[in-house]
Write a protein that holds these residues in place. Structure first.
Motif, PDB file in Angstrom:
ATOM      1  N   UNK A   1       0.816  -1.225   0.000  1.00 15.02           N
ATOM      2  CA  UNK A   1       0.000   0.000   0.000  1.00 15.02           C
ATOM      3  C   UNK A   1       0.849   1.274   0.000  1.00 15.02           C
ATOM      4  N   UNK A   2       1.927   1.285   0.800  1.00  9.15           N
ATOM      5  CA  UNK A   2       2.760   2.486   0.869  1.00  9.15           C
ATOM      6  C   UNK A   2       3.674   2.635  -0.345  1.00  9.15           C
ATOM      7  N   UNK A   3       3.671   1.635  -1.232  1.00 10.92           N
ATOM      8  CA  UNK A   3       4.467   1.714  -2.449  1.00 10.92           C
ATOM      9  C   UNK A   3       3.745   2.376  -3.604  1.00 10.92           C
ATOM     10  N   UNK A   4       2.480   2.751  -3.406  1.00  8.87           N
ATOM     11  CA  UNK A   4       1.733   3.412  -4.480  1.00  8.87           C
ATOM     12  C   UNK A   4       2.235   4.838  -4.704  1.00  8.87           C
ATOM     13  N   UNK A   5       2.205   5.274  -5.948  1.00 13.90           N
ATOM     14  CA  UNK A   5       2.517   6.671  -6.247  1.00 13.90           C
ATOM     15  C   UNK A   5       1.398   7.556  -5.716  1.00 13.90           C
ATOM     16  N   UNK A   6       0.183   7.149  -5.944  1.00 15.60           N
ATOM     17  CA  UNK A   6      -0.987   7.872  -5.444  1.00 15.60           C
ATOM     18  C   UNK A   6      -1.920   6.880  -4.764  1.00 15.60           C
ATOM     19  N   UNK A   7      -2.836   7.360  -3.926  1.00 18.91           N
ATOM     20  CA  UNK A   7      -3.806   6.439  -3.330  1.00 18.91           C
ATOM     21  C   UNK A   7      -4.669   5.713  -4.353  1.00 18.91           C
ATOM     22  N   UNK A   8      -4.724   6.214  -5.592  1.00 19.86           N
ATOM     23  CA  UNK A   8      -5.577   5.617  -6.620  1.00 19.86           C
ATOM     24  C   UNK A   8      -4.809   4.696  -7.569  1.00 19.86           C
ATOM     25  N   UNK A   9      -3.607   4.297  -7.185  1.00 23.73           N
ATOM     26  CA  UNK A   9      -2.821   3.396  -8.032  1.00 23.73           C
ATOM     27  C   UNK A   9      -3.270   1.945  -7.902  1.00 23.73           C
ATOM     28  N   UNK A  10      -2.934   1.152  -8.926  1.00 28.12           N
ATOM     29  CA  UNK A  10      -3.138  -0.291  -8.849  1.00 28.12           C
ATOM     30  C   UNK A  10      -2.176  -0.899  -7.832  1.00 28.12           C
ATOM     31  N   UNK A  11      -2.619  -2.024  -7.234  1.00 27.45           N
ATOM     32  CA  UNK A  11      -1.768  -2.772  -6.321  1.00 27.45           C
ATOM     33  C   UNK A  11      -1.822  -4.249  -6.615  1.00 27.45           C
ATOM     34  N   UNK A  12      -0.864  -4.973  -6.065  1.00 23.69           N
ATOM     35  CA  UNK A  12      -0.863  -6.428  -6.216  1.00 23.69           C
ATOM     36  C   UNK A  12      -0.324  -7.048  -4.925  1.00 23.69           C
ATOM     37  N   UNK A  13      -0.874  -6.558  -3.813  1.00 23.71           N
ATOM     38  CA  UNK A  13      -0.458  -7.085  -2.505  1.00 23.71           C
ATOM     39  C   UNK A  13      -1.519  -7.995  -1.882  1.00 23.71           C
ATOM     40  N   UNK A  14      -2.645  -8.243  -2.597  1.00 19.42           N
ATOM     41  CA  UNK A  14      -3.621  -9.184  -2.045  1.00 19.42           C
ATOM     42  C   UNK A  14      -4.341  -9.937  -3.170  1.00 19.42           C
ATOM     43  N   UNK A  15      -5.078 -10.967  -2.796  1.00 21.97           N
ATOM     44  CA  UNK A  15      -5.681 -11.856  -3.788  1.00 21.97           C
ATOM     45  C   UNK A  15      -6.897 -11.248  -4.484  1.00 21.97           C
ATOM     46  N   UNK A  16      -7.561 -10.274  -3.847  1.00 16.93           N
ATOM     47  CA  UNK A  16      -8.662  -9.586  -4.512  1.00 16.93           C
ATOM     48  C   UNK A  16      -8.155  -8.860  -5.752  1.00 16.93           C
ATOM     49  N   UNK A  17      -6.997  -8.249  -5.625  1.00 14.03           N
ATOM     50  CA  UNK A  17      -6.387  -7.559  -6.767  1.00 14.03           C
ATOM     51  C   UNK A  17      -6.027  -8.548  -7.867  1.00 14.03           C
ATOM     52  N   UNK A  18      -5.571  -9.731  -7.493  1.00 14.57           N
ATOM     53  CA  UNK A  18      -5.194 -10.756  -8.467  1.00 14.57           C
ATOM     54  C   UNK A  18      -6.392 -11.148  -9.323  1.00 14.57           C
ATOM     55  N   UNK A  19      -7.531 -11.388  -8.699  1.00 16.67           N
ATOM     56  CA  UNK A  19      -8.715 -11.828  -9.423  1.00 16.67           C
ATOM     57  C   UNK A  19      -9.132 -10.817 -10.489  1.00 16.67           C
ATOM     58  N   UNK A  20      -9.070  -9.528 -10.159  1.00 17.46           N
ATOM     59  CA  UNK A  20      -9.461  -8.496 -11.125  1.00 17.46           C
ATOM     60  C   UNK A  20      -8.476  -8.429 -12.284  1.00 17.46           C
ATOM     61  N   UNK A  21      -7.198  -8.637 -12.012  1.00 19.12           N
ATOM     62  CA  UNK A  21      -6.192  -8.602 -13.068  1.00 19.12           C
ATOM     63  C   UNK A  21      -6.294  -9.813 -13.990  1.00 19.12           C
ATOM     64  N   UNK A  22      -6.719 -10.952 -13.457  1.00 25.50           N
ATOM     65  CA  UNK A  22      -6.802 -12.166 -14.267  1.00 25.50           C
ATOM     66  C   UNK A  22      -7.810 -11.986 -15.408  1.00 25.50           C
ATOM     67  N   UNK A  23      -8.883 -11.277 -15.147  1.00 26.79           N
ATOM     68  CA  UNK A  23      -9.871 -11.000 -16.204  1.00 26.79           C
ATOM     69  C   UNK A  23      -9.206 -10.245 -17.360  1.00 26.79           C
ATOM     70  N   UNK A  24      -8.304  -9.333 -17.028  1.00 25.96           N
ATOM     71  CA  UNK A  24      -7.631  -8.534 -18.055  1.00 25.96           C
ATOM     72  C   UNK A  24      -6.621  -9.377 -18.824  1.00 25.96           C
ATOM     73  N   UNK A  25      -5.817 -10.166 -18.127  1.00 27.97           N
ATOM     74  CA  UNK A  25      -4.805 -10.959 -18.823  1.00 27.97           C
ATOM     75  C   UNK A  25      -5.442 -12.002 -19.733  1.00 27.97           C
ATOM     76  N   UNK A  26      -6.562 -12.575 -19.307  1.00 29.17           N
ATOM     77  CA  UNK A  26      -7.255 -13.545 -20.164  1.00 29.17           C
ATOM     78  C   UNK A  26      -7.657 -12.903 -21.485  1.00 29.17           C
ATOM     79  N   UNK A  27      -8.169 -11.688 -21.417  1.00 34.38           N
ATOM     80  CA  UNK A  27      -8.607 -11.016 -22.641  1.00 34.38           C
ATOM     81  C   UNK A  27      -7.419 -10.678 -23.536  1.00 34.38           C
ATOM     82  N   UNK A  28      -6.346 -10.157 -22.956  1.00 36.68           N
ATOM     83  CA  UNK A  28      -5.168  -9.782 -23.750  1.00 36.68           C
ATOM     84  C   UNK A  28      -4.616 -10.998 -24.489  1.00 36.68           C
ATOM     85  N   UNK A  29      -4.512 -12.122 -23.805  1.00 36.87           N
ATOM     86  CA  UNK A  29      -4.026 -13.345 -24.457  1.00 36.87           C
ATOM     87  C   UNK A  29      -4.961 -13.772 -25.586  1.00 36.87           C
ATOM     88  N   UNK A  30      -6.256 -13.581 -25.384  1.00 33.83           N
ATOM     89  CA  UNK A  30      -7.228 -13.953 -26.402  1.00 33.83           C
ATOM     90  C   UNK A  30      -7.104 -13.148 -27.682  1.00 33.83           C
TER      91      UNK A  30
END
Length: 365
Positions: free
Chosen positions: A67-96
């Motif tokens: 959390x303290x590594x964000x440039x702004x409070x509105x930055x993306x993060x990858x320090x928990x599994x909730x964030x992972x699930x949302x990113x997986x939707x994006x990577x699936x589409x890009x690969x497609x």
């Protein structure tokens, strides 16, 4: 066949062309609560559009490992599994779409806790979901910025562990490329440069000490990242400081970038993404078309590490020439891809190259 549209192989990964999307922060995630740092529909649309447009490698923005590594409070993060699930939707589409999804792992250091650029970009306090930044030394980034907390050795190791766990989550999220963000005056770059690193322990002083944190982060990422997939490293080749600057502190140099490139390759980095600046707010930067390409070219000429060039690359013929002249192995586009998400398709038509076209858009070819 256009050189720009020849596939490029890193380890066992084949990237379909040499037109790559540079990571660009969108400042569009929730700042607090259970969805803090989670990718939204905006991130999906932003990244998906460039894959639909034929971009070979789509690199997601600087994604904070804590959390303290964000440039702004509105930055993306990858320090928990909730964030992972949302990113997986994006990577699936890009690969497609035939593109490769990549992610830039980052820690902002003393440049953290700031507002989005369209809100001024200055430091924010607790009333705007801000926090106290951290850094190698207690030196504020600029006038009006807070004095950061100087990281202890134990805290440095905690950040290294944060990068390791972030890489593990990035793999789970479906990314095929991970890039370590060592550029633009963020935490790793702060350790590299004597302009921002005044430590007198094993992390400061000599070149070998100042690069120690960067190499430890790379080693941690490589511990969990598959052998068959590539790791990239983004570097600011120079702080653009000279002896005539008002701030007399010495900065990071191109000579040091070449030395670091050799070390990074020995530690498992597969390509250096060569940018510049960001660590000294009043440095005088001479910009122009392709102004950073000579930095990439020098690394390529003096080491065996592949490089990607970035910085005001906007024209297909310009990009093609960078590749055919052997100045870089790939080009990264930033603002030009914001203006034209299908730049790769337009360039392929102009250069006689082949690029993925979605069936739904064939009527426009």
């Amino acid at each position: 066949m256009s050189a720009l549209f020849e596939p490029y192989t890193l380890r066992s990964l084949v990237i379909p062309n040499r037109v790559w999307m540079a990571p660009m922060c969108q400042y569009s995630a929730e700042p607090v609560g259970p969805n803090a740092g989670v990718a939204t529909d905006w991130h999906f649309a932003h990244l998906a559009a460039r894959a639909v447009g034929g971009t070979g490698l789509v690199l997601a923005e600087a994604t904070a490992v804590s959390p303290e590594g964000r440039i702004s409070p509105a930055d993306l993060g990858i320090w928990n599994d909730t964030q992972v699930a949302a990113l997986r939707r994006i990577t699936d589409f890009i690969k497609g779409q035939g593109s490769v999804p990549g992610i830039q792992l980052a820690h902002a250091g003393r440049k953290a806790s700031t507002a989005a650029p369209w809100m001024g970009g200055g430091p924010v306090g607790a009333d705007a979901h801000g926090w106290t930044p951290v850094a190698p030394s207690p030196l504020p980034f600029d006038d009006g910025h807070p004095v950061p907390h100087e990281l202890t050795v134990d805290e440095i190791q905690g950040v290294v562990s944060g990068f390791r766990e972030a890489a593990r989550r990035a793999l789970d999220a479906g990314f095929q490329v991970v890039e370590v963000h060592g550029a633009h005056g963020y935490l790793i770059g702060q350790f590299l440069s004597p302009h921002s690193n005044r430590r007198d322990d094993e992390y400061g002083g000599s070149f070998e000490n100042r690069i120690r944190f960067a190499l430890q982060v790379v080693d941690a990422v490589r511990e969990v990242w598959p052998e068959e997939l590539p790791v990239l490293f983004r570097i600011s080749a120079t702080d653009w400081l000279t002896e005539n600057d008002e701030d007399e502190r010495e900065g990071w140099t191109v000579d040091e970038t070449v030395r670091l490139a050799r070390e990074l390759q020995a530690h498992g980095v597969d390509l250096l993404d060569v940018s510049s600046g960001g660590n000294a707010p009043r440095a005088r930067i001479e910009t122009g078309p392709g102004y950073q390409v000579p930095f990439a070219e020098r690394v390529k000429a003096e080491t065996s590490l592949p490089v990607a060039a970035v910085g005001l690359i906007t024209d297909p013929q310009q990009a093609e020439k960078i590749i055919t002249e052997g100045r870089a192995d790939a080009v990264l586009l930033g603002r030009e891809l914001l203006r034209s998400p299908s730049w790769a398709q337009h360039a392929a038509r102009e250069l006689g190259g082949e690029v993925h076209k979605p069936d739904q858009y064939l009527s426009a070819v």
